[in-house]
Enzyme design. Sequence first.
Site, PDB file in Angstrom:
ATOM      1  N   LYS A   1     -14.220   0.864  -3.856  1.00 50.40           N
ATOM      2  CA  LYS A   1     -15.268   1.345  -2.938  1.00 50.40           C
ATOM      3  C   LYS A   1     -16.303   2.149  -3.704  1.00 50.40           C
ATOM      4  O   LYS A   1     -17.503   1.985  -3.505  1.00 50.40           O
ATOM      5  CB  LYS A   1     -14.664   2.238  -1.847  1.00 50.40           C
TER       6      LYS A   1
ATOM      7  N   HIS B   1       6.693 -27.136  -0.949  1.00 46.12           N
ATOM      8  CA  HIS B   1       6.001 -28.237  -1.628  1.00 46.12           C
ATOM      9  C   HIS B   1       4.886 -27.717  -2.526  1.00 46.12           C
ATOM     10  O   HIS B   1       4.017 -28.479  -2.945  1.00 46.12           O
ATOM     11  CB  HIS B   1       5.471 -29.224  -0.581  1.00 46.12           C
TER      12      HIS B   1
ATOM     13  N   GLU C   1       0.824  -1.202   0.000  1.00 46.49           N
ATOM     14  CA  GLU C   1       0.000   0.000   0.000  1.00 46.49           C
ATOM     15  C   GLU C   1       0.867   1.266   0.000  1.00 46.49           C
ATOM     16  O   GLU C   1       0.436   2.318  -0.441  1.00 46.49           O
ATOM     17  CB  GLU C   1      -0.910  -0.008   1.237  1.00 46.49           C
TER      18      GLU C   1
HETATM   19  O1  PA5 Z   1      -3.419   1.577   5.815  1.00 44.41           O
HETATM   20  C1  PA5 Z   1      -4.541   2.035   5.693  1.00 44.41           C
HETATM   21  O2  PA5 Z   1      -4.768   3.238   5.860  1.00 44.41           O
HETATM   22  C2  PA5 Z   1      -5.734   1.157   5.356  1.00 44.41           C
HETATM   23  O3  PA5 Z   1      -5.377  -0.154   5.142  1.00 44.41           O
HETATM   24  C3  PA5 Z   1      -6.760   1.201   6.468  1.00 44.41           C
HETATM   25  O4  PA5 Z   1      -6.148   0.780   7.649  1.00 44.41           O
HETATM   26  C4  PA5 Z   1      -7.964   0.326   6.167  1.00 44.41           C
HETATM   27  O5  PA5 Z   1      -8.510   0.671   4.935  1.00 44.41           O
HETATM   28  C5  PA5 Z   1      -9.016   0.481   7.252  1.00 44.41           C
HETATM   29  O6  PA5 Z   1      -9.401   1.810   7.358  1.00 44.41           O
HETATM   30  P1  PA5 Z   1     -10.159   2.350   8.625  1.00 44.41           P
HETATM   31  O7  PA5 Z   1      -9.305   2.201   9.797  1.00 44.41           O
HETATM   32  O8  PA5 Z   1     -10.450   3.771   8.291  1.00 44.41           O
HETATM   33  O9  PA5 Z   1     -11.437   1.542   8.763  1.00 44.41           O
END
Ligand code: PA5
Length: 446
Positions: free
Chosen positions: A422, A308, A287
């Site tokens: 989303k 394996h 990310e």
């Molecule tokens: O690293 C990030 O920002 C994302 O992976 C969020 O943690 C994830 O989308 C969850 O978001 P939130 O904590 O707003 O529910």
Amino acid sequence: MEDIKLCIKSTLDFISESDVKAFEAQVKKCNETLEDGTGKGNDFLGWLHLPSSITKEFLADIKETAAYLRANCDVVVVAGIGGSYLGAKAVIDSLSNSFAWLKNPKPAIVYAGNNIGEDYLAELMEYLSDKKFGIINISKSGTTTETALAFRLLKTRLEKQVGKDEARKRIVAITDKAKGALRTLSTKEGYKTYVIPDNVGGRFSVLTPVGLLPIAVAGLDVDALVEGAQRMETVCGTYTSFEENPAAMYAATRNALYRSGKKIEILVNYQPKLHFIAEWWKQLYGESEGKENKGIFNASVDFTTDLHSMGQWIQEGERTIFETVLSIKSANEKLEVPFDEENLDGLNFLAGKRVDEVNKMAELGTRLAHVDGGVPNLRIEIPVLNAYYIGQLIYFFERACGISGYLLEVNPFNQPGVEAYKKNMFALLNKPGYEAESKAIQARLK
Ligand code: PA5
């Protein structure tokens, strides 16, 4: 006391020491950019000195809430997704007994809000129907669909089981200090809450209440975890020598490999307990770096299990990969292979040896084979699997990720790409405010 160590020797058949050294000035600059807060995403640097800012009072408060949930719940459901779940799960799994689940732990920790599987959620509701349970609901935005949906189900179930007043005592919310539906709901319902600092993004939040509360509820040593992270904050932050700064060296080496055509990094472990450390790492790096059509693709395997299966691909598939191996120096337990008079399985050559020695030889044999097969290997040596070294590992990876993202010249602290699915999902579900997108999608699907 020893620290975790990075060893890059088994990459040097593929890149030279000078290829790594060539990054020295740039890495130093990236480190300075992190420190002086002048780079991309500089409003999300709260993780950088988070370990050293954690106070005894804060940890005492976390432990007190954890003690309440431990005393009053047989099961605690941790609801969250991505950065609001992976860090806690990674630490809890890596430090817990592999069969904890079957030993009736009090409380058992289960997870929700990280998928929208109807079967999963229905089975969870059924499991909880005769349990004394509590909920830690974690969402920084407070609006994430997966988590909000699971929480609605969990809250309804809990209130039905014990009534609103008792339910409120067993629910803790971890969210933004002011924004989002979860904050509004928590204020209205009177839940105990913790704040996720504005300047700490989800995937860097394991050392905030997001990770620390579930980890404390699991009965693990949060003090040692934080101490380990503090130690790495010092080691990776004191930039005296490039070679002695593991985060700098890791960032430089993986980028040298990337530029040499190794586009995929596989995080390898030889301990099944580390499976979710790799899931957390994949989110952290994937990310942070996968943007602007750039970035190493992050994958992971559990060895020897996956030798394996994916072992074939790694040995002989396309030569675009490198491995980073989490290597635990000594096992916590001691188990020897017994001698057998009849030796029908032919295993007496192992009799008297520790299982860990067999594992270590598998690890060394695999490293040699993979290097011969064209796969550079980095190794992160961890003295022993405990909270202190997991704390070190967490901060080491976070720091290196910040440097590495800047080396790639991306903003390592945003995640614009996560929004695309989303938007479509909301349009398809007719969420108010998505009418135009909904129309466009319907036309596209015709
Ligand atoms: O690293 C990030 O920002 C994302 O992976 C969020 O943690 C994830 O989308 C969850 O978001 P939130 O904590 O707003 O529910």
